[in-house]
Design an enzyme around this catalytic site. Structure first.
Site, short mmCIF file in Angstrom:
data_model
loop_
_atom_site.label_atom_id
_atom_site.label_comp_id
_atom_site.label_asym_id
_atom_site.label_seq_id
_atom_site.Cartn_x
_atom_site.Cartn_y
_atom_site.Cartn_z
N ASP A 7 31.38 37.67 35.87
CA ASP A 7 31.72 37.78 37.27
C ASP A 7 33.25 37.89 37.36
OD1 ASP A 7 31.55 37.45 40.16
OD2 ASP A 7 32.21 35.38 39.82
N PHE A 8 33.77 38.27 38.54
CA PHE A 8 35.22 38.36 38.68
C PHE A 8 35.80 37.21 39.50
CE2 PHE A 8 38.94 40.11 41.09
CZ PHE A 8 39.85 39.98 40.03
N ASP A 9 35.58 37.22 40.82
CA ASP A 9 36.20 36.21 41.69
C ASP A 9 35.72 34.80 41.35
OD1 ASP A 9 37.75 37.67 44.04
OD2 ASP A 9 35.95 38.85 43.61
#
Length: 249
Positions: A7-9
């Site tokens: 995932d990023f955020d």
């Protein structure tokens, strides 16, 4: 062969009030670049649009970017969109216009082209209002509601999420890691569980990244919990150093 998916955020980046300003934590891009030479796949699976992800990770060799929970996929300069998603572009565009007219100014309305998000970090007092508005619009227009910390997302009713992405990307792998922090990452965790229980020769590692907004259920289901996004690059460097001494990644 191994694959690492993120995932990023909140996982590779710190949460920010303005989502447009979010960058990978120091060392993250370098750690992913190092892994890319050791494993078959390095992938980002995010709610962000592919174009945004490209601006942060395009320099990682061979990286696969899945945007909008997998509605978009980018690799080696080519972007593809899941069949059926483009059909909802006009609905989303009309809803974006309504949101900007109807919602309080403290709610940030994000245009993702095929989906939209309402961010309430600048004005938490409007959080419940945004959720109610999002639920009503999802009902009226046949969209899917995705809730996150201080975020309300409306997306097309296409059978696509982080779990379906992982089910596809793990084909042919012997070991797969997934790093996440929020409720949408549960689908990826559970897809890895299903994948690994299908064969004794497969190993799944589910890593949760803890911070004040991290999902409690995800933390409970994780094989490993890290203390915030800044801890991710160090772990990746250590894993990469170990893998570098073994053939076959």
């Amino acid at each position: 062969m191994s694959g690492f998916f993120f995932d990023f955020d909140g996982t590779l980046s710190r949460i920010q009030v303005d989502p447009a300003t979010v960058l990978p934590v120091p060392g993250a891009v370098g750690a992913l670049t190092g892994l890319a030479g050791l494993v078959r796949t390095v992938g980002i699976v995010s709610a962000r649009p592919v174009d945004f992800l490209r601006s942060r990770f395009e320099q990682v060799p061979g990286v696969v970017l899945h945007g909008l929970y997998g509605l978009e996929r980018w690799q080696s300069g080519v972007t593809t969109v899941v069949p059926g998603a483009e059909d909802w572009g006009l609905v989303v565009a009309e809803l974006l216009a309504r949101a900007r007219e109807e919602l309080p100014g403290g709610i940030l309305v994000e245009d993702k082209r095929l989906s939209m998000a309402l961010h309430c970090r600048r004005a938490p007092r409007f959080g419940e209002y945004a959720v109610r508005w999002g639920r009503e619009q999802a009902r009226l227009h046949g969209l899917v509601l995705e809730l996150g910390p201080m975020t309300v997302e409306l997306k097309p009713p296409v059978d696509r999420d982080k779990g379906t992405v992982l089910a596809e990307e793990t084909s042919g792998l012997e070991c797969a890691w997934y790093f996440g922090d929020g409720a949408p990452d549960l689908a990826a965790f559970r897809a890895l569980t299903d994948w690994s229980t299908g064969s004794p020769d497969r190993t799944a590692v589910r890593v949760a990244v803890d911070h004040p907004d991290a999902d409690a259920v995800l933390l409970q289901e994780a094989d490993l919990v890290l203390d915030g996004p800044d801890a991710v690059p160090g772990l990746l460097d250590a894993v990469g150093a170990t893998m570098g001494h073994r053939p076959g990644g």
